[in-house]
Design a protein around this motif. Sequence first.
Motif, PDB file in Angstrom:
ATOM      1  N   GLY A 369      19.179  68.614   9.304  1.00 34.80           N
ATOM      2  CA  GLY A 369      18.847  68.999   7.928  1.00 34.80           C
ATOM      3  C   GLY A 369      19.157  67.805   7.053  1.00 34.80           C
ATOM      4  N   TYR A 475      24.111  73.070  11.579  1.00 32.06           N
ATOM      5  CA  TYR A 475      22.674  73.086  11.311  1.00 32.06           C
ATOM      6  C   TYR A 475      21.872  73.835  12.396  1.00 32.06           C
ATOM      7  CZ  TYR A 475      22.147  70.073   7.170  1.00 32.06           C
ATOM      8  OH  TYR A 475      22.147  69.566   5.899  1.00 32.06           O
ATOM      9  N   HIS A 508      30.968  68.983  10.628  1.00 33.71           N
ATOM     10  CA  HIS A 508      30.914  68.920   9.178  1.00 33.71           C
ATOM     11  C   HIS A 508      30.525  70.279   8.583  1.00 33.71           C
ATOM     12  CE1 HIS A 508      30.093  67.520   5.231  1.00 33.71           C
ATOM     13  NE2 HIS A 508      28.839  67.212   5.370  1.00 33.71           N
TER      14      HIS A 508
HETATM   15  S1  SF4 Z   1      25.825  64.318   5.371  1.00 38.02           S
HETATM   16 FE1  SF4 Z   1      25.805  63.946   7.575  1.00 38.02          FE
HETATM   17  S2  SF4 Z   1      24.746  65.692   8.459  1.00 38.02           S
HETATM   18 FE2  SF4 Z   1      24.276  65.673   6.284  1.00 38.02          FE
HETATM   19  S3  SF4 Z   1      22.367  64.587   6.151  1.00 38.02           S
HETATM   20 FE3  SF4 Z   1      23.995  63.121   5.817  1.00 38.02          FE
HETATM   21  S4  SF4 Z   1      24.427  62.230   7.841  1.00 38.02           S
HETATM   22 FE4  SF4 Z   1      23.232  64.098   8.141  1.00 38.02          FE
END
Ligand code: SF4
Length: 745
Positions: A369, A475, A508
């Motif tokens: 995402g 996600y 995350h």
């Molecule tokens: S914060 Fe991390 S998971 Fe979200 S889009 Fe950016 S790199 Fe991808």
Amino acid sequence: MLEAKSEPLRRRYDNVSPEIQELDRVGISAQSHKLLNQLLKENLKLDEIMTNSDNEVEALVGVENWVLGILKESPQALEFYNNEKGGRKTFESLIWRDYASIRLLDYIQNAGREFEDLNLRGEIAVTNPIKMIWLAVRYGTGGAKPYFFEDMIQLFRQLSGKSQIRLPSKNQLEWWMDRWPSGLDPRMVLLREENRERILNIIIDRMDRGELSSNRFKFDGDMSREQKFERALEWWDDHHFHLGFAVRTPDLLNEMLGNSLDPDTMKILYSAEKAGIPFFINPYNLSLVQVRVPYFAVGADQAIRDYMIYSKNLVEEFGNLVAWEKEDQVEPGKPNAAGWLLPTHNNIHRRYPEVAILIPDTVGRACGGLCASCQRMYDFQSGHLNFDLEKLKPKETWAEKLEQLMAYYENDSQLRDILITGGDALMSSDSSLEKIFDAIYRMAVRKKEANKSRGEGEKFAELLRVRLGTRIPVYIPQRITDDLIRILAEFKSKASEAGVQQFVVQTHFVSPMEVTLESQEAVRKLILAGWKVTNQDVLTASGSRRGHTAKLRQALNEIGVLSYYTFSVKGYMENQNNFATNARAVQEQMEEKMFGIVPEKFYSQLRRFPIEAEKMVGNIQELLKEADLPFLSTDRNVLNLPGVGKSLTFRVIGITRYGRRILEFDHDATRFHSPIINTIGKVVIIESKSISEFLQHLEGMGEDVSEYESIWGYSLGETEPRMPIYEYPDYDFQVTDEITNLVLD
Ligand code: SF4
């Protein structure tokens, strides 16, 4: 010492640039006048100093002498102010009034300093709050806005003792936490099933009308509607379905959400599409957003929404975004902002001596995402990262490049930790991951072998830790398949023989509502493969509501995840909507997280956790019970600073006319850094939001802002110590002091 510090910054207000003089002539509004009168009425001493000063220098000296007299009553705080004594212990010993004295004296020390304000595309911001009050008193000018005066009123209340701090009780915290159900709540599970049904029915309708199609997912010609739905339910468990049917337009997004987005939001989303900001929201992720809001979960999905739905500021700034992480801009052969030489443009990022991030040329460059406040929005501006998953598949040259990258780790004297990320490490296919793991294993063996011919004190650091940076458990948890688990378990067993001791999936989650039956199952499997799962939260404005982060820690602990970091939102004006001020980060740390602090007597128990990763859920629950804690506060609140890494060691040293605070950060003194920090020095950040604006934002989300009142006073921070589970294991040999691949210019 104090006097010596004061001298160079004293300026007469006519001894500044013409631009600043012009701003100084700007009249203040009626609202600012009203707030100024209140400030003076509440602080007669300040009124007297301002009225009796013939110029702003006299005003500065008057306030300085007054506040210094107060600070001297608190010798520990005076030492802290003078940087003679620091560290967490001293910070924790400061009383509420000390924060105000130190901030005021810092304001005076830094009076007149000018900064490039990257929130305002490089406009010059100047801090001189005492002068602004004096100009307002004397001439009704200075241009200071109501938000500025609101912050000053609170500051002088803290100094006078009129505002006192009242720490919340454990009961209060639990009451706050109860407002945020986790996705494991049986009522939420039912609602998510309802969401899934709605989304699948829309997909079936669209497929029937020929508006959506897939080579992989097709219905048989003679299927009834019920049979189609049953088939689509099976697809739901396949991550390819979620990647293939991810929403890529605002209209489809709105339709999937039952046309519940209001016209203003849609307008912003259309502008985002026009500006070239990609949309990539998969059906599972969409099912986490509530269309029908139940009484027990009002506002509970806001943190998920704010990560999914772009803000007006982001759309307006897109195209002019400035990179936050300067050290991620790499030119082979030239040191990056942290001093490291790196082998290729786009594959290794490095801040610290011990660890370097590996970004493979695979589908792992994408994510499941696109988080609205992702720092990679900067890269999206150039249009080359637009979720074209086919295009991201590895080219033939990748195998060769991977070996070159491994040679970098092998021949580096200090690297012992490899963090595979992207994008998202688990977006890579199984076969890509197997190849990367194989290359890492062979590199670890070679590095170990090479050490045999090096003497004591000359040996290079061997590989100890392998991490995967991924938001896939959030996600698309369906991606954690049995095949993937087999690959992870096999790699662990092989790499352990090569000396690797820590295997970590660094994920995350930003909301307890993201902790679902599906993500629980994904984490269960990862743990079973012997990998520890840790979390990096981002403290967004909605995620910073009272009790939200605490509840997230608790929900994560329940499924076997340990909190690792709670990051302040990075970036400039583009992230203003999601930005929670650093004062809120400190408040969360001091008033909510503190209820989960693990007493030192349990540290040996905690150290066993990574060794017995498979037993993580049980071990966490046992510790929670024995230590009588609601959750484990194993994370540190930090901000990722350009160049010098993570830290929450800061002092508010200034404030703009708009009431936005100016913070000066120091590096985290508890860890090993690139020696470049000695030349970089401190880092100044201007926040994109004043405290007043932040509180208004919270109020707009239905929060009672009186519960946040102490936020005004948290103008200092000191990075917390790292928990023992996150330390590197010791070697049974001495690593060389030599630091390779480093150029200090
Ligand atoms: S914060 Fe991390 S998971 Fe979200 S889009 Fe950016 S790199 Fe991808």
